[in-house]
Design a protein around this motif. Structure first.
Motif, PDB file in Angstrom:
ATOM      1  N   SER A  61      10.715   2.620   8.778  1.00 41.89           N
ATOM      2  CA  SER A  61      11.284   3.959   8.666  1.00 41.89           C
ATOM      3  C   SER A  61      10.734   4.681   7.444  1.00 41.89           C
ATOM      4  O   SER A  61      11.142   5.799   7.147  1.00 41.89           O
ATOM      5  CB  SER A  61      12.814   3.882   8.572  1.00 41.89           C
ATOM      6  OG  SER A  61      13.212   3.122   7.442  1.00 41.89           O
ATOM      7  N   GLN A  62       9.786   4.038   6.729  1.00 41.68           N
ATOM      8  CA  GLN A  62       9.162   4.625   5.552  1.00 41.68           C
ATOM      9  C   GLN A  62       7.672   4.332   5.566  1.00 41.68           C
ATOM     10  O   GLN A  62       7.210   3.376   6.206  1.00 41.68           O
ATOM     11  CB  GLN A  62       9.766   4.058   4.261  1.00 41.68           C
ATOM     12  CG  GLN A  62      11.245   4.372   4.058  1.00 41.68           C
ATOM     13  CD  GLN A  62      11.763   3.759   2.774  1.00 41.68           C
ATOM     14  OE1 GLN A  62      11.535   2.585   2.483  1.00 41.68           O
ATOM     15  NE2 GLN A  62      12.471   4.558   1.984  1.00 41.68           N
ATOM     16  N   ALA A  63       6.912   5.146   4.854  1.00 38.33           N
ATOM     17  CA  ALA A  63       5.467   4.953   4.779  1.00 38.33           C
ATOM     18  C   ALA A  63       4.942   5.476   3.449  1.00 38.33           C
ATOM     19  O   ALA A  63       5.549   6.349   2.821  1.00 38.33           O
ATOM     20  CB  ALA A  63       4.766   5.655   5.930  1.00 38.33           C
ATOM     21  N   TYR A  64       3.812   4.921   3.016  1.00 37.73           N
ATOM     22  CA  TYR A  64       3.087   5.427   1.857  1.00 37.73           C
ATOM     23  C   TYR A  64       2.015   6.392   2.350  1.00 37.73           C
ATOM     24  O   TYR A  64       1.332   6.114   3.336  1.00 37.73           O
ATOM     25  CB  TYR A  64       2.422   4.284   1.094  1.00 37.73           C
ATOM     26  CG  TYR A  64       3.375   3.360   0.383  1.00 37.73           C
ATOM     27  CD1 TYR A  64       3.730   3.586  -0.947  1.00 37.73           C
ATOM     28  CD2 TYR A  64       3.916   2.256   1.035  1.00 37.73           C
ATOM     29  CE1 TYR A  64       4.606   2.721  -1.617  1.00 37.73           C
ATOM     30  CE2 TYR A  64       4.796   1.393   0.388  1.00 37.73           C
ATOM     31  CZ  TYR A  64       5.136   1.631  -0.940  1.00 37.73           C
ATOM     32  OH  TYR A  64       6.007   0.794  -1.585  1.00 37.73           O
ATOM     33  N   ILE A  65       1.872   7.511   1.657  1.00 39.33           N
ATOM     34  CA  ILE A  65       0.858   8.503   2.014  1.00 39.33           C
ATOM     35  C   ILE A  65      -0.336   8.347   1.095  1.00 39.33           C
ATOM     36  O   ILE A  65      -0.199   8.423  -0.126  1.00 39.33           O
ATOM     37  CB  ILE A  65       1.412   9.942   1.877  1.00 39.33           C
ATOM     38  CG1 ILE A  65       2.784  10.065   2.544  1.00 39.33           C
ATOM     39  CG2 ILE A  65       0.414  10.941   2.456  1.00 39.33           C
ATOM     40  CD1 ILE A  65       2.801   9.754   4.001  1.00 39.33           C
ATOM     41  N   ALA A  66      -1.510   8.119   1.651  1.00 35.78           N
ATOM     42  CA  ALA A  66      -2.728   7.973   0.863  1.00 35.78           C
ATOM     43  C   ALA A  66      -3.593   9.223   1.000  1.00 35.78           C
ATOM     44  O   ALA A  66      -3.711   9.793   2.100  1.00 35.78           O
ATOM     45  CB  ALA A  66      -3.513   6.738   1.304  1.00 35.78           C
ATOM     46  N   ASN A  67      -4.173   9.634  -0.102  1.00 36.17           N
ATOM     47  CA  ASN A  67      -5.030  10.820  -0.096  1.00 36.17           C
ATOM     48  C   ASN A  67      -6.228  10.656   0.839  1.00 36.17           C
ATOM     49  O   ASN A  67      -6.718  11.632   1.411  1.00 36.17           O
ATOM     50  CB  ASN A  67      -5.525  11.095  -1.521  1.00 36.17           C
ATOM     51  CG  ASN A  67      -5.894  12.554  -1.753  1.00 36.17           C
ATOM     52  OD1 ASN A  67      -5.143  13.459  -1.413  1.00 36.17           O
ATOM     53  ND2 ASN A  67      -7.058  12.772  -2.345  1.00 36.17           N
ATOM     54  N   ASN A  68      -6.663   9.406   0.997  1.00 36.66           N
ATOM     55  CA  ASN A  68      -7.909   9.154   1.723  1.00 36.66           C
ATOM     56  C   ASN A  68      -7.722   9.015   3.239  1.00 36.66           C
ATOM     57  O   ASN A  68      -8.272   8.120   3.882  1.00 36.66           O
ATOM     58  CB  ASN A  68      -8.605   7.919   1.148  1.00 36.66           C
ATOM     59  CG  ASN A  68      -9.171   8.183  -0.235  1.00 36.66           C
ATOM     60  OD1 ASN A  68      -9.621   9.293  -0.526  1.00 36.66           O
ATOM     61  ND2 ASN A  68      -9.128   7.190  -1.109  1.00 36.66           N
ATOM     62  N   GLY A  69      -6.923   9.915   3.813  1.00 35.60           N
ATOM     63  CA  GLY A  69      -6.868  10.057   5.259  1.00 35.60           C
ATOM     64  C   GLY A  69      -6.118   8.993   6.012  1.00 35.60           C
ATOM     65  O   GLY A  69      -6.447   8.723   7.170  1.00 35.60           O
ATOM     66  N   ASN A  70      -5.084   8.388   5.406  1.00 36.00           N
ATOM     67  CA  ASN A  70      -4.329   7.373   6.114  1.00 36.00           C
ATOM     68  C   ASN A  70      -2.934   7.198   5.541  1.00 36.00           C
ATOM     69  O   ASN A  70      -2.636   7.677   4.443  1.00 36.00           O
ATOM     70  CB  ASN A  70      -5.072   6.026   6.085  1.00 36.00           C
ATOM     71  CG  ASN A  70      -5.210   5.451   4.683  1.00 36.00           C
ATOM     72  OD1 ASN A  70      -4.311   4.771   4.171  1.00 36.00           O
ATOM     73  ND2 ASN A  70      -6.351   5.728   4.033  1.00 36.00           N
ATOM     74  N   ILE A  71      -2.069   6.510   6.286  1.00 34.09           N
ATOM     75  CA  ILE A  71      -0.782   6.076   5.770  1.00 34.09           C
ATOM     76  C   ILE A  71      -0.700   4.563   5.949  1.00 34.09           C
ATOM     77  O   ILE A  71      -1.385   3.985   6.797  1.00 34.09           O
ATOM     78  CB  ILE A  71       0.412   6.755   6.481  1.00 34.09           C
ATOM     79  CG1 ILE A  71       0.538   6.287   7.938  1.00 34.09           C
ATOM     80  CG2 ILE A  71       0.292   8.269   6.412  1.00 34.09           C
ATOM     81  CD1 ILE A  71       1.831   6.724   8.617  1.00 34.09           C
ATOM     82  N   ALA A  72       0.117   3.917   5.125  1.00 34.52           N
ATOM     83  CA  ALA A  72       0.329   2.474   5.209  1.00 34.52           C
ATOM     84  C   ALA A  72       1.818   2.198   5.066  1.00 34.52           C
ATOM     85  O   ALA A  72       2.571   3.031   4.548  1.00 34.52           O
ATOM     86  CB  ALA A  72      -0.461   1.747   4.120  1.00 34.52           C
ATOM     87  N   ALA A 100     -11.558   8.174   4.841  1.00 38.19           N
ATOM     88  CA  ALA A 100     -12.760   8.572   4.116  1.00 38.19           C
ATOM     89  C   ALA A 100     -12.353   8.987   2.710  1.00 38.19           C
ATOM     90  O   ALA A 100     -11.167   9.023   2.374  1.00 38.19           O
ATOM     91  CB  ALA A 100     -13.488   9.703   4.832  1.00 38.19           C
ATOM     92  N   ASP A 101     -13.324   9.304   1.882  1.00 38.95           N
ATOM     93  CA  ASP A 101     -13.081   9.568   0.459  1.00 38.95           C
ATOM     94  C   ASP A 101     -12.693  11.020   0.215  1.00 38.95           C
ATOM     95  O   ASP A 101     -13.477  11.826  -0.282  1.00 38.95           O
ATOM     96  CB  ASP A 101     -14.317   9.186  -0.349  1.00 38.95           C
ATOM     97  CG  ASP A 101     -14.002   8.950  -1.816  1.00 38.95           C
ATOM     98  OD1 ASP A 101     -12.839   9.170  -2.219  1.00 38.95           O
ATOM     99  OD2 ASP A 101     -14.913   8.530  -2.553  1.00 38.95           O
ATOM    100  N   VAL A 102     -11.433  11.348   0.550  1.00 40.68           N
ATOM    101  CA  VAL A 102     -10.909  12.698   0.318  1.00 40.68           C
ATOM    102  C   VAL A 102     -10.703  12.916  -1.179  1.00 40.68           C
ATOM    103  O   VAL A 102     -10.176  12.055  -1.879  1.00 40.68           O
ATOM    104  CB  VAL A 102      -9.573  12.902   1.067  1.00 40.68           C
ATOM    105  CG1 VAL A 102      -8.992  14.276   0.751  1.00 40.68           C
ATOM    106  CG2 VAL A 102      -9.769  12.733   2.576  1.00 40.68           C
ATOM    107  N   ASP A 103     -11.125  14.072  -1.663  1.00 43.67           N
ATOM    108  CA  ASP A 103     -10.960  14.427  -3.078  1.00 43.67           C
ATOM    109  C   ASP A 103     -10.478  15.879  -3.126  1.00 43.67           C
ATOM    110  O   ASP A 103     -11.176  16.787  -2.696  1.00 43.67           O
ATOM    111  CB  ASP A 103     -12.297  14.268  -3.806  1.00 43.67           C
ATOM    112  CG  ASP A 103     -12.183  14.470  -5.313  1.00 43.67           C
ATOM    113  OD1 ASP A 103     -11.188  15.070  -5.768  1.00 43.67           O
ATOM    114  OD2 ASP A 103     -13.099  14.035  -6.043  1.00 43.67           O
TER     115      ASP A 103
END
Length: 315
Positions: A61-72, A100-103
């Protein structure tokens, strides 16, 4: 045991240019929260999805948001990873519309945003990477893509849909991955995994880590594809009973009469390898095109028009 699925393929062969930019949902709620401007950052604590999902037998019911185009779904120390990887080898739960390497450190880039809203009256959680740049600090090319999780508990507890939505893909890599001006090198990957490497628990979209495969300059780029959806640029995966259902996809890029055409049908949710049956179930291919067992539709179209046919794929 073999299973099969049927796919309905529509191809328009006309000289006019289609309109795009309709796949990314514009829900206000999906822009409620944001990561700080920067590179390789992520939420330090998990955020609420707003409903419970069953992802390969584990309720989340929770997730981590990553800048580099994904969640975990867990913080294993890899949330800042910027190099796209093979999903079959990933040892973590991940859903990645564009790994990918989002900046976003350049002020000409927007930042990663997320939040809760509804889609077709159902609770939904969306993450926007809209108008984002690439490493290091570049914003001469901006990508726009999105992840949406949609509650489908109306069909069973923990059931949900995954949407990968694409409006514009102009870059595919960062300079730390061997790219130049956002192109080449180790390019982006698209897919999901539960981290076990068990067959059927991961999916990697055809073209992952293959330079130029996902770009708008490719007639089979992400914004021209569709999967279990009538919207161009939208790939949809139905997760039922903890497993992703076998799905098929057809290229919807338009062809031109007299010009060489090459596009690939894709399948996911089953056990690879996938084999396409070249004899159609119904309908007919556009004159001048043929389908092989790898799912490649190729040839030179000779007659303009819209064509529909059903093809079969075995896993």
């Amino acid at each position: 045991m073999k299973c099969s699925s049927y796919v309905l393929f529509f191809l328009s062969l006309i000289l006019s240019s289609p309109s795009f930019g309709q796949a990314v949902r514009t829900n206000t709620g999906f822009r409620t929260n944001s990561l700080p401007r920067g590179d390789d950052n992520y939420t330090t604590a998990p955020v609420s999805i707003g409903f419970s999902i069953n992802f390969f037998g584990v309720n989340r019911s929770q997730a981590y948001i990553a800048n580099n185009g994904n969640i975990a779904f867990t913080n294993d120390g890899n949330l800042g990873r910027y190099s796209p990887e093979t999903f079959s080898a990933l040892q973590r739960e991940i859903i990645a519309p564009f790994f990918a390497d989002v900046d976003t450190s350049n002020t000409a880039s927007d930042v990663t945003r997320w939040g809760n809203d509804t889609v077709n009256g159902r609770p939904a959680f969306g993450v926007n990477w809209v108008n984002v740049g690439y490493y290091s600090g570049a914003a001469d090319k901006l990508n726009s893509f999105q992840l949406v999780l949609i509650d489908r508990s109306d069909t069973g507890a923990g059931n949900f849909d995954i949407e990968f939505n694409y409006d514009r893909i102009l870059w595919e890599t960062g300079s730390a991955n061997g790219g130049s001006s956002g192109l080449g090198g180790t390019s982006a990957s698209v897919g999901y995994s539960n981290g076990t490497g068990t067959s059927g628990t991961y999916f990697e979209l055809q073209g992952s880590r293959v330079p130029s495969s996902f770009l708008d300059t490719n007639p089979n780029g992400l914004r021209y594809r569709s999967l279990s959806s009538g919207v161009q640029g939208r790939l949809m995966f139905a997760v039922r009973g903890g497993s992703v259902q076998l799905t098929t996809s057809c290229p919807t890029a338009r062809g031109l009469v007299g010009s060489a055409y090459n596009a690939s049908l894709t399948a996911g949710g089953g056990t690879s390898p996938y084999t396409w049956v070249t004899q159609l179930v119904s309908g007919a291919l556009p004159p001048g095109l043929s389908l092989n067992s790898a799912g490649v539709l190729s040839g030179t179209p000779t007659t303009a028009g819209s064509y529909a046919f059903s093809a079969r794929v075995n896993d």
